[in-house]
Design a protein around this motif. Structure first.
Motif, short mmCIF file in Angstrom:
data_model
loop_
_atom_site.label_atom_id
_atom_site.label_comp_id
_atom_site.label_asym_id
_atom_site.label_seq_id
_atom_site.Cartn_x
_atom_site.Cartn_y
_atom_site.Cartn_z
N PHE A 14 -15.13 26.71 38.29
CA PHE A 14 -15.75 25.41 38.09
C PHE A 14 -14.73 24.29 38.17
N SER A 234 -18.88 30.88 42.22
CA SER A 234 -19.47 30.21 41.06
C SER A 234 -20.97 30.43 41.00
N GLN A 235 -21.59 30.45 42.21
CA GLN A 235 -23.02 30.71 42.23
C GLN A 235 -23.32 32.12 41.73
N ARG A 238 -22.86 32.01 38.07
CA ARG A 238 -24.02 31.39 37.41
C ARG A 238 -25.20 32.37 37.34
N LEU A 242 -26.88 33.69 34.10
CA LEU A 242 -28.31 33.57 33.83
C LEU A 242 -28.93 34.93 33.53
#
Length: 477
Positions: A14, A234-235, A238, A242
């Motif tokens: 990030f 990063s995706q 994420r 999640l």
């Protein structure tokens, strides 16, 4: 999940996004700088080209003017020679006077132009040669007048001698004009050479700028690929977060449901026992039996709460570990002795097979972990069968093994064996927290627990303590 995993460090994936705005500003500044440099270079080249064209035109104009001056000088010199052919003194004198006047007028105009619009430091040399040519022309004028005078007197031989002198002066005039032309040619060549050098320098600057642009574009492309990888990472992070949050939410929901379900039973039973006792007058013995039943349920609730608090503290690494050098054989023998009455009642045989295996661990937690496994083994072992406790050093690790000859576990039970409040098929008692607590204890010691089982083939649980961690703890102790 630890705080380091929940909140990535500024230098992590990030952190790159925080540098994107700076990268955009740098690229915008670079674009502006490139455009300004290109415009400045174009302006410089265009200005140099215009100056070069103007200067070349000026040198060419001077060259033409000097050639015209030489032609006028020849016209002024010709009457002094032509008099011997035409014999018309008045006409030749008029021709000479007209050409001489045009020569002086052109010479004066050139002199003023050179003085008012100098092109180089060699203009002084040019003026010097032109001034010498002007002096020669004045001399030719005087000698022409003497020729005309001698010819009018009839002294042809004297006029011829003056003509020879005038021809020598005219030769000097032509030499000075040739020198002036040589100065102009040399300055034109030097100017063209400077223009060529300047053009080469501009081309070198242009190539250097192109190389810089290519390098920066390659850097931006490489950095863009790096940013793309970071964005994809990063995706993925994420999505993983999640998924972890969703899984944690599901676990919390199941955990809350399990806790409420486990606590609802003993609390409802205590309330029911209390209502039954209060509904009618009872004898002291009946009150005693009722209170003892409620105390039993209170102990069950306390055991659930204590186990849940222990696992909560263990997951947040707030449980203090008191490492001690343990005699594994002795500790296993004490546990077997403690459960001997329960095993005898269940008609299960307990045995220990442990040599001199050194272990540094928290004694109470070690006993609790092994006791949970022994209790489960006795619970699931039919009468007449055996539960064996052993300890060995295996591949750089210290392994405590509890093996039973019970009914074994199904794949579904084995997959959820370490879930809280999970009870396998055929479980006779317990809260369903024993294996979960044992796993927490092994995590606190930096170890692991392995469970292998097949239906009808018994179950084998292995507590694995890494030897290097055990030795490090021993040195710290």
């Amino acid at each position: 999940m630890s705080s380091a995993e929940t909140h990535p460090a500024p230098g992590g994936p990030f952190g790159a996004f925080r540098r994107l705005d700076l990268l955009y500003f740098v690229l915008a500044g670079f674009d502006l700088l490139t455009i300004c440099a290109a415009l400045f270079l174009n302006h410089t080249v265009t200005t140099a080209f215009e100056d070069g064209v103007r200067t070349s035109a000026a040198w060419s104009s001077r060259q033409v003017e000097i050639i015209d001056l030489a032609r006028l000088a020849q016209q002024a010199d010709a009457p002094g020679n032509d008099i011997f052919t035409s014999g018309d003194v008045a006409r030749e004198r008029a021709r000479h006077s007209s050409a001489y006047t045009r020569f002086n007028t052109e010479w004066q105009r050139m002199k003023v132009a050179i003085e008012n619009d100098p092109l180089s430091s060699s203009d002084t040399h040019l003026l010097r040669h032109l001034s010498a040519a002007h002096d020669n022309m004045n001399e030719i004028g005087r000698e022409s007048d003497l020729i005309f005078v001698e010819y009018e007197r009839g002294n042809v031989s004297g006029a011829g001698r003056q003509m020879a002198a005038m021809d020598r002066t005219f030769g000097e005039l032509n030499a000075n004009i040739d020198q002036a032309l040589a100065v102009v040619e040399r300055m034109r060549a030097e100017h063209l050479q400077r223009q060529v050098v300047y053009a080469r320098n501009m081309r070198a600057i242009e190539l250097a700028m192109a190389a810089i642009v290519i390098v920066i574009v390659c850097f931006v492309a490489a950095y863009g690929m790096h940013i793309g990888r970071i964005m994809r990472a990063s995706q993925d992070l994420r999505l993983a977060m999640l998924e972890e949050v969703a899984a944690t939410r599901d676990r919390l929901r199941r955990y809350a449901d399990d806790v409420s379900h486990e606590l609802r039973g003993p609390i409802s039973k205590m309330r029911l026992d209390a209502e039954v006792l209060l509904r009618l007058d009872r004898s002291p013995g009946q009150y005693r039996v009722g209170i003892e039943a409620m105390l039993s349920e209170c102990e069950r609730v306390s055991s659930i709460v204590e186990s849940l608090l222990f696992m909560a503290r263990a997951e947040n690494t707030r449980v203090a570990i008191n490492h001690q050098n343990l005699d594994v054989a002795k500790e296993l023998a004490l546990i077997v002795e403690f459960y001997s009455a329960v095993a005898e009642k269940a008609r299960v045989t307990l045995s220990v097979n442990a040599g001199g295996v050194p272990l540094c661990a928290d004694r109470s937690l070690f006993q609790r972990a092994v006791s949970n496994l022994v209790s489960n083994a006795i619970d699931h072992t039919p009468p007449g069968k055996q539960v064996t406790l052993s300890a060995v050093t295996e591949g750089g690790a210290i392994v405590i093994e509890i093996k039973d000859e019970g009914a074994g576990m199904s794949e579904e039970d084995r997959a959820h064996a370490f879930d809280r409040f999970h009870r396998g098929e055929g479980s006779k008692s317990g809260l369903g927290l024993g294996l979960a607590i044992t796993k927490c204890i092994m995590d606190l010691h930096g170890g692991a627990i392995e469970l292998s089982s097949r239906l009808g083939m018994g179950t084998r649980a292995r507590l694995i303590f890494p030897e290097e961690i055990s030795q490090a703890n021993a040195l710290q102790g």
